[in-house]
Design an enzyme around this catalytic site. Sequence first.
Site, mmCIF file in Angstrom:
data_model
loop_
_atom_site.group_PDB
_atom_site.id
_atom_site.type_symbol
_atom_site.label_atom_id
_atom_site.label_comp_id
_atom_site.label_asym_id
_atom_site.label_seq_id
_atom_site.Cartn_x
_atom_site.Cartn_y
_atom_site.Cartn_z
ATOM 1 N N HIS A 1 0.865 -1.183 0.182
ATOM 2 C CA HIS A 1 0.024 0.085 0.090
ATOM 3 C C HIS A 1 0.964 1.399 0.133
ATOM 4 O O HIS A 1 0.307 2.319 -0.257
ATOM 5 C CB HIS A 1 -0.924 -0.014 1.136
ATOM 6 C CG HIS A 1 -0.452 0.185 2.502
ATOM 7 N ND1 HIS A 1 -0.322 -0.927 3.347
ATOM 8 C CD2 HIS A 1 0.020 1.216 3.187
ATOM 9 C CE1 HIS A 1 0.206 -0.547 4.464
ATOM 10 N NE2 HIS A 1 0.239 0.623 4.473
ATOM 11 N N ASP B 179 0.697 -7.591 1.236
ATOM 12 C CA ASP B 179 1.172 -6.284 1.402
ATOM 13 C C ASP B 179 2.618 -6.016 1.421
ATOM 14 O O ASP B 179 3.121 -5.604 2.541
ATOM 15 C CB ASP B 179 0.138 -5.932 2.749
ATOM 16 C CG ASP B 179 0.341 -4.394 2.950
ATOM 17 O OD1 ASP B 179 0.560 -3.657 2.144
ATOM 18 O OD2 ASP B 179 -0.243 -3.766 3.957
ATOM 19 N N SER C 169 5.116 3.490 11.164
ATOM 20 C CA SER C 169 5.370 3.814 10.100
ATOM 21 C C SER C 169 5.250 2.433 9.219
ATOM 22 O O SER C 169 5.830 1.467 9.601
ATOM 23 C CB SER C 169 6.613 4.604 9.624
ATOM 24 O OG SER C 169 6.608 5.717 10.118
#
Length: 993
Positions: free
Chosen positions: A123, A154, A236
């Site tokens: 993403h 992902d 993050s």
Amino acid sequence: MEPHKMQPKSNFQNKRKKSPVNILDRPAKLPKTETLARTEDIDMSHDEDFDMDTVSDDSRLPALAPTIADSVEWQATIENVVRNVVSIHFCQTCSFDTDPAVSSEATGFVVDAERGYILTNRHVVGAGPFWGYCIFDNHEECDVYPVFRDPVHDFGILRFDPKAIKYMPLTELKLRPDLAKVGSEIRVVGNDAGEKLSILSGVISRLDRNAPEYGEGYSDFNTNYIQAAAAASGGSSGSPVVNIDGHAVALQAGGRADGAATDYFLPLDRPLRALECIREGRPVARGTIQTQWMIKPFDECRRLGLNSESEAMIRSNFPKETGMLVAEIVLPEGPADHKIEEGDVLIKVNGELLTQFIRLDSILDSSVNQKVSIMVQRGGRDVEVEMEVGDLHAITPDRFVAVAGGSFHNLSYQQARLYAVPVKGVFVCEAAGSFRFENTESGWLIESVDQKKTPDLDTFIEVMKTIPDRARVVVTYKHLRDLHTLNTSIIYIDRHWSSKMRMAVRNDLTGSWDFTDLGEPLPAAAPVRCKADFVRLDTTGQPAAADVIRSFVRVSCTMPLKLDGFPRARKIGFGLVIDADKGLVVVSRAIVPYDLCDLSITVADSIIVDAQVRFLHPLANYSIIQYDPSLIDAPVQTAKLATEPIKQGASTIFLGFNQNLRAVLTPTTVTDITTVAIPSNSSAPRYRAINLDAITVDTGLSGQCGSGVLVSEDGTVEALWLTYLGERSSHANKDIEYHLGLATPTLAPIIEQIQKSIVPRLRILNVETNTIQMSQVRIMGVSESWISKVAQSNPSRHELFMVRKIDCAPPNGYDSQSLQEGDIILTLNGKLITRVSELDIMYDHEFLDALIVRGGKEMMLKVPTIPTEDLETDRAVIFCGAVLHRPHHAVRQQISKLHSEVYVSARTRGSPSYQYGLAPTNFITAVNDVPTTTLSAFLHEVTKIPDNTYFRLRVVTFDNVPWVATMKKNEHYFPTMEFVKEKGGSGLAANGW
């Protein structure tokens, strides 16, 4: 990118398959969106409203928290790990598949120092065009390019040039998925907004949770996730999860949005396989049977039909397992359709007992275009089926076409799985330009264009090639959330502003997308004359007033580029025909704000013809447009305009058009005529009417109708009923519109000139006034004799005008004869000024002899007026995604000093201007320290800058705060373009641009 809020689903959204994961367990994506100073940026290619610098679904999570007094061993490990961790600053340059255009920050880590590979989240890399750079621990910077993004899982891999890092030795983290074990102590090493290193400590608590759902956008599936009990949530995306030996055991991907101390990590088995394939130069094969599986515990599997013999066999072979894989979604028309059903419990694949996603992925990935045998249990009985494994890359879009302002690609597996629909159809990834449908930006599937079916992208392209410019065609389409409803619209095909049909194809060797042009647009067909009749209003009495319906036409204005702070890309309203022989129509400037637009008028709800802008009034909120009357065979009637102004208390008939574009008519009374100024929009100056007498009437219909007239019983139009664009409401985030009347006598001088083919060249006082009562002017020094004269001159309203605001100063400053704020105007050229209409004397004079009161004393000034032809925007530049032009009139009205002639009017999401913080309402004063006070000087300097290199901009905010922006040029995705209006140009549809 900031984490997603978990929004409750509305009834409209309930068609989508519901996730078995509790909504509170759904994680948030964790890249960090930059926070910018202002919030008024406009997205040129998206919604018609202002784009307000926030991602609508997002909220901020806390930053990664530092660990508490780590041991010496952990400290040494972390010291080695941080050298491999990078901060990624990136733009996803346009909407594609599930991803909107965005500028953001995230984390990654080096997994191959020799070849320059960085592992991060999918993403972050995104499905579409990507442009970015990374910053190492010693703050060296280099560009990064995607070489792989997994279609489902992902993770993605970026490439950088190892030679670009000169001041630190490059090392890499080893991927050890086998070391991820329950109870293992871990550290998550990430970057907090790219500014400082932050470390999250935790302990792995689960290895077998289902992949979390991220809501409406991208979600991972068909994999287990690792869950950790962490010291704090957030951080993050793309951070490495390391053990005490310094090996990467997982990849951080999400965290709880409710503040619970839980993080979710992606196992590294599939990223390690992909990395090995890329190292060896082999394609990363990915297989699929278009089925989503979920991990379900044994007790639930038993309820679904798992028999005791099969459970015993599984438990015997896999003593540590607590669950099995169960079919959750089987896509229609996929390889497993009619073979596997939802609720089937997976037992064997190719004769091998199987309970793990990793092994299932491995078998499918090695069996692309081959048959596999699958055994499931359904209701206690074994069902064995055979099917061919499809290529997952083949149903993951790697190209899109941009045409007529919109962008399109084949529907992706991601979107199809989200809504449990077949993987087929043309998906509108950017619903803009001609293909701007209703209120929703994305999620549309095109069914047909111009009565031709468009089942796939190639067919859609061939159909679009056959449609000429300016054609109006029928389009049918569905929304993914509501496939039961087929929508039908007639759209206007723009192949002149958006002239090229461009194909973009992903290039994994270079990391960019390659653009090619798909032929030239077909020229517009010649218009033909058509016949129509007007409707008759079913009214009792007032037949002459009802007949005014024959003087109305519907006006549609489409603006391909957002200029002058105007917040919309398309407006529809009604205009009044003031000369049927010449095709002249007067319409509100809230409908036609500027002339870089496509205009069409609809006569009698039947005939559509193009029009052009003839005149834009600088103050009075109306535009005059013109169509070709030879194309109209209909009894269009020239409106008869009143020559005397309507009075307060007068009886009149209100004829207006409501929100459904239906005509409504009612007798009413003029309640008030008062001098007003439309409030200014502080965040982004845009055109507003000032110094005007506004008429209000005693009917509730007046607030519902944005277009109309006040008409007498004999059919004379006494006033126009117009929409006035006002300020933007800060709490409702909506643009406020005012509906007011404008007396028609003020139009006469302008109409006479335009009928003679003369473009009116008005001059105005560069001031905004407000009315002031006699009680106040007496205190401010106006003599009793003047007060008496005011009463005699204007018995109905005893008032004078005071200068409230002066426009910004000219370059050489104001002279001694200029008006000042606080001046009370007594006379202009010897005429006492007590009405707004009396200020019209300024239109025809270069200088005005003004008698004023200033500081209690009368003074005579020779006040200069300014020409208005230079106030309209006639040139615009698009540079690095920012729209630049000279400061328009509204800016000059609201600012005290112009810092330069290079004004930022709008910017595009995902562009360099967005990423580096160049915001609307900024002024650019210099490029690389070379002053650029004009657009020509600016273009001259920026053309010297090589592509993909940094440069400096000196910028001043609207609030007079100077700052310096560094920006990297990107001509590949954001080429420099210039729009110029030719002097005297009058192309019918392009208005001379």
